[in-house]
Design an enzyme around this catalytic site. Structure first.
Site, PDB file in Angstrom:
ATOM      1  N   GLY A 168      24.980  46.094  51.458  1.00  0.00           N
ATOM      2  CA  GLY A 168      26.060  45.927  52.234  1.00  0.00           C
ATOM      3  C   GLY A 168      27.130  45.003  51.732  1.00  0.00           C
ATOM      4  O   GLY A 168      26.995  44.492  50.690  1.00  0.00           O
ATOM      5  N   GLY A 169      27.967  44.672  52.907  1.00  0.00           N
ATOM      6  CA  GLY A 169      29.010  43.884  52.570  1.00  0.00           C
ATOM      7  C   GLY A 169      28.475  42.381  52.299  1.00  0.00           C
ATOM      8  O   GLY A 169      29.119  41.852  51.593  1.00  0.00           O
ATOM      9  N   MET A 170      27.372  41.880  52.985  1.00  0.00           N
ATOM     10  CA  MET A 170      27.209  40.496  53.115  1.00  0.00           C
ATOM     11  C   MET A 170      26.238  40.401  51.842  1.00  0.00           C
ATOM     12  O   MET A 170      25.689  39.501  51.548  1.00  0.00           O
ATOM     13  CB  MET A 170      26.519  40.040  54.182  1.00  0.00           C
ATOM     14  N   VAL A 206      19.461  44.713  51.212  1.00  0.00           N
ATOM     15  CA  VAL A 206      18.214  44.442  52.022  1.00  0.00           C
ATOM     16  C   VAL A 206      17.205  45.357  51.060  1.00  0.00           C
ATOM     17  O   VAL A 206      17.364  46.425  50.634  1.00  0.00           O
ATOM     18  CB  VAL A 206      18.543  45.536  53.228  1.00  0.00           C
ATOM     19  N   LYS A 228      16.640  40.804  54.050  1.00  0.00           N
ATOM     20  CA  LYS A 228      18.336  40.636  53.932  1.00  0.00           C
ATOM     21  C   LYS A 228      18.533  39.410  52.928  1.00  0.00           C
ATOM     22  O   LYS A 228      18.476  38.449  53.430  1.00  0.00           O
ATOM     23  CB  LYS A 228      18.771  40.614  55.116  1.00  0.00           C
ATOM     24  N   ASP A 275      29.200  44.671  64.493  1.00  0.00           N
ATOM     25  CA  ASP A 275      29.386  45.624  63.587  1.00  0.00           C
ATOM     26  C   ASP A 275      28.440  46.931  64.053  1.00  0.00           C
ATOM     27  O   ASP A 275      27.448  47.630  63.337  1.00  0.00           O
ATOM     28  CB  ASP A 275      28.857  45.449  62.181  1.00  0.00           C
TER      29      ASP A 275
END
Length: 163
Positions: free
Chosen positions: A25-27, A30, A45, A140
């Site tokens: 994902g963006g950050m 996982v 995460k 989100d």
């Protein structure tokens, strides 16, 4: 910059054995992992390096982790642990779920019958109501972050992910 992807079987923070990647994902990413002592499956995460350097983002991450850990709704993915890897990257440990997110469910089945869609939305709203009561806003919300989790007993249940 993404965190360096841990190798299969590697150990995070002396506690978690990496079993694979669940999603990117963006950050960060996982991981599927197993708590070594409890032999319990978890989802970890890992936060990206550049995100880990932002004091503001880290403060928000800690605040949200503490708040989400205190939530009691069965419709919110349970937060189990929070820590830092050996290289200093923050990580959050969630319960590992079995099932499918709503984005994939709709891609597989097409539009859902109205009664089923309403039931799934009401379950998501129950989780969000708990979060809102604790002054937590999901920033989100999308079908990918609504997970239809299988349970050992009873019907599948919607879990809100990724606060």
């Amino acid at each position: 910059m993404q965190p360096r992807e841990p190798e299969l079987g590697s150990i995070i923070d002396g506690k978690y054995r990496v079993d694979g990647v669940l999603r990117r994902g963006g950050m960060g990413l996982v991981l599927a992992a197993t708590h070594r002592e409890l032999e319990r499956g978890v989802a970890i995460k890992l936060v990206r390096n550049d995100c880990a350097r932002s004091a503001e983002l880290l403060a928000r991450l800690y605040d949200e982790a503490r708040a989400v850990a205190a939530l009691q709704s069965e419709h919110i993915c349970g937060l189990l642990d929070f820590g830092r890897t050996e290289s200093g990257l923050p990580y959050i440990v969630y319960e590992r779920l079995s099932g499918v997110d709503l984005e994939q469910l709709i891609a597989d089945r097409g539009p859902l019958p109205v009664a089923e869609a309403v039931d799934l939305v009401l379950q998501a709203c129950a989780g969000l109501a708990e979060a809102h009561a604790a002054r937590i806003v999901h920033r989100d919300l999308k079908p990918e972050n609504l997970f239809l989790a299988h349970r050992r007993t009873g019907p599948d249940i919607v879990k809100v992910l990724d606060f």
